[in-house]
Design an enzyme around this catalytic site. Structure first.
Site, short mmCIF file in Angstrom:
data_model
loop_
_atom_site.label_atom_id
_atom_site.label_comp_id
_atom_site.label_asym_id
_atom_site.label_seq_id
_atom_site.Cartn_x
_atom_site.Cartn_y
_atom_site.Cartn_z
N CYS A 41 0.82 -1.21 0.00
CA CYS A 41 0.00 0.00 0.00
C CYS A 41 0.85 1.26 0.00
O CYS A 41 0.67 2.14 -0.83
CB CYS A 41 -0.94 0.00 1.21
SG CYS A 41 -1.96 1.48 1.31
N ILE A 179 -7.17 -1.06 -10.15
CA ILE A 179 -5.82 -0.59 -10.49
C ILE A 179 -5.77 -0.14 -11.93
O ILE A 179 -5.19 0.91 -12.25
CB ILE A 179 -4.78 -1.70 -10.23
CG1 ILE A 179 -4.73 -2.05 -8.74
CG2 ILE A 179 -3.40 -1.28 -10.72
CD1 ILE A 179 -3.88 -3.26 -8.42
N SER A 263 -2.69 -5.76 -15.38
CA SER A 263 -3.39 -5.46 -14.14
C SER A 263 -4.63 -6.35 -14.03
O SER A 263 -5.75 -5.91 -14.24
CB SER A 263 -3.80 -3.98 -14.11
OG SER A 263 -4.54 -3.67 -12.98
N GLY A 265 -5.34 -8.59 -11.30
CA GLY A 265 -5.54 -9.16 -9.97
C GLY A 265 -4.23 -9.44 -9.26
O GLY A 265 -3.14 -9.20 -9.79
N ASP A 305 -4.82 -9.48 2.52
CA ASP A 305 -4.76 -10.13 1.21
C ASP A 305 -4.42 -11.60 1.31
O ASP A 305 -4.76 -12.38 0.42
CB ASP A 305 -3.72 -9.44 0.32
CG ASP A 305 -4.17 -8.08 -0.16
OD1 ASP A 305 -5.25 -7.62 0.27
OD2 ASP A 305 -3.44 -7.45 -0.97
N ALA A 313 -6.73 -1.92 1.54
CA ALA A 313 -5.92 -1.65 2.72
C ALA A 313 -6.77 -1.47 3.97
O ALA A 313 -6.46 -1.99 5.04
CB ALA A 313 -5.05 -0.42 2.49
N HIS A 437 -24.34 23.94 2.75
CA HIS A 437 -24.46 24.40 1.37
C HIS A 437 -23.39 25.47 1.09
O HIS A 437 -23.18 26.35 1.92
CB HIS A 437 -25.85 25.01 1.14
CG HIS A 437 -26.01 25.66 -0.21
ND1 HIS A 437 -26.19 24.92 -1.36
CD2 HIS A 437 -25.98 26.97 -0.58
CE1 HIS A 437 -26.29 25.75 -2.39
NE2 HIS A 437 -26.16 26.99 -1.94
#
Length: 463
Positions: A41, A179, A263, A265, A305, A313, A437
């Site tokens: 990360c 990613i 990219s 996985g 992971d 993360a 606002h």
């Protein structure tokens, strides 16, 4: 042999957060890391990607300043300086992690760790005894068995974020997940010709399909080509640099570019982590754990992971904190079941809970609504009016079940609803609080009012 109450393997978000919390709760703790503190990360993931995005989007914003009455001439970028700033950001945060670990009395063991027994971890030939082990080893970019991915010029996100900076004039991205679309946003903002080749029927397929549809439209406006349902068959050298061959809609097609980013996985960093006599149960390399994050071997835990699921993360951190809390006989403060998903495109994307389609599949009776941000003052001011907010409530209890946002600051706004879903808040409770606002969060109020057809800043829905 040195004795610990807990040894954490891996110093990414899950690992270093867990180690600090364990030390705060009185456990004698050590953390083992083979690379740099901060893990994927901080070093080659979330943080460097967002640093590049900030630079790239700032550059793109300058190109559009004439619409704001500001004239800027001769604007250029320096890819070396962009990456140098990225490295400064990374170093600031990783240095901070080291200081925090030391300040909390966590011993840092530098080197490759290996679990040799349920109570023993070996790091660079030195054995350490411990009551418990927490595996937070993270993951690495996957490379499918496609001919040509070994060629020079074919990179993973790790290579791109840690390697020598390349000022791509054209780039093919294989994979349209989180990613992939974030890196497409970086390079498209710098004027690079980007092509995304995605094997699924939509980009970011784990999220609401409307996100993918809007992403594709936004990318088209920025000159990004997107091929969906496209199966890559090979990559080869060509005059342009590299050519990617793929099958889409029954046709063989190809596209060429200076470089190719793979990219598709990530895989868990569990290979070789355990001695043969103490390998816990796994599923495709991911460690299998129970509700307390304990593996099939008593005393060995795993989070992040390394156990699969959504690879984020903040989800890994929450799991790590929950695991340590339960080790110490405490209830976790954060429920890891409610995971907000965030994508840092422009506009940002964020969601938490379930969609209306998912609720329907579960047989739930719901109330739902969608508010287009074309009526939101802050969105118009900042040029991010092409967005929306969708909400889903239980029809009977009016408890919020999910929200999906594609708008400015969506990744910040989503936290309000992560807490709301975790605490079972209702529509009326969420409407009780006034929102300022002008702000992006006014769109949240409008979306919730639209559930009953009472949105102020949108035309009434025809019946």
């Amino acid at each position: 042999m040195k004795q610990y109450d807990l040894i954490v393997i891996g110093a990414g978000p899950a690992g270093y957060v867990s180690a600090i919390r364990a030390a705060q709760l009185g456990l004698k703790t050590a953390i083992a890391e083979k690379n740099r503190l901060g893990g994927t990360c901080l070093n080659r993931g979330c943080i460097p990607t967002k640093a590049l995005l900030h630079s790239a989007q700032s550059y793109a914003s300058v190109q559009e300043m004439s619409a704001l009455g500001i004239e800027v001439k001769d604007v250029s970028y320096d890819i070396q300086k962009i990456h140098a700033r990225k490295r400064e950001v990374v170093k600031t945060l990783t240095d901070g992690v080291e200081q925090l670990l030391k300040a909390n009395g966590v011993d840092i063991l530098c080197g490759q760790a290996k679990v040799t027994a349920a109570d023993t971890v070996e790091v660079e030939g030195v054995c350490y005894q411990t009551d418990k082990i927490l595996v937070a080893a993270g993951s690495y970019p996957a490379k499918p068995p496609i001919p040509g991915l070994e060629l020079d010029g074919v990179v993973t996100s790790d290579d791109l974020l840690e390697g020598t900076p390349v000022d791509y004039q054209s780039l093919i991205i294989i994979g349209g997940g989180v990613i992939g679309v974030e890196m497409a946003s970086v390079y498209a903002a710098l004027g690079c010709k980007v092509t995304i080749v995605e094997g699924m029927e939509r980009m970011v397929s784990v999220l609401d399909k409307e996100f993918s549809q809007n992403l594709k439209m936004n990318f088209k406006k920025k000159g990004v080509d997107v091929f969906l349902n496209a199966k890559v068959t090979s990559v080869e050298k060509s005059d342009e640099g590299l050519t990617v061959h793929f099958e889409s809609k029954g046709k063989e097609q190809s596209v060429s570019a200076q470089g190719v980013l793979v990219s598709v996985g990530r895989r868990p960093n569990t290979a070789g982590l355990f001695a043969e006599e103490c390998i816990p149960e796994m599923n495709r390399g991911f460690l299998t754990v129970d509700h307390q994050y304990e593996t099939s071997i008593k005393g060995i835990y795993a989070v992040g992971d390394a156990i699969g699921g959504i690879q984020l993360a903040h989800k890994a951190e929450a799991e790590g904190l929950a695991a340590v809390a339960m080790m110490c006989g405490r209830e976790p403060e954060t429920n890891p079941a409610y995971v907000p998903s965030c994508i840092y495109t422009s506009p940002e994307i964020a969601s938490v809970g379930i969609t209306a389609d998912e609720a329907k599949a579960q047989g739930l009776d719901v109330k739902k609504a969608k508010y287009l941000m074309t009526g939101n003052g802050k969105s118009i001011i900042e040029g991010e009016s092409r967005g929306f907010i969708k909400v889903v409530f239980d029809a009977k209890t009016e408890k919020i079940l999910g929200i999906q946002m594609m708008c400015g600051r969506a990744t910040d706004l989503i936290s309000e609803f992560t807490g709301a879903i975790a605490n079972g808040l209702t529509r009326s409770q969420l409407l009780a609080g006034m929102r300022p606002h002008p702000s992006f969060c006014e769109g949240i109020t409008e979306a919730m009012e639209a559930v009953e057809g009472m949105s102020i800043h949108s035309a009434p829905v025809r019946k």
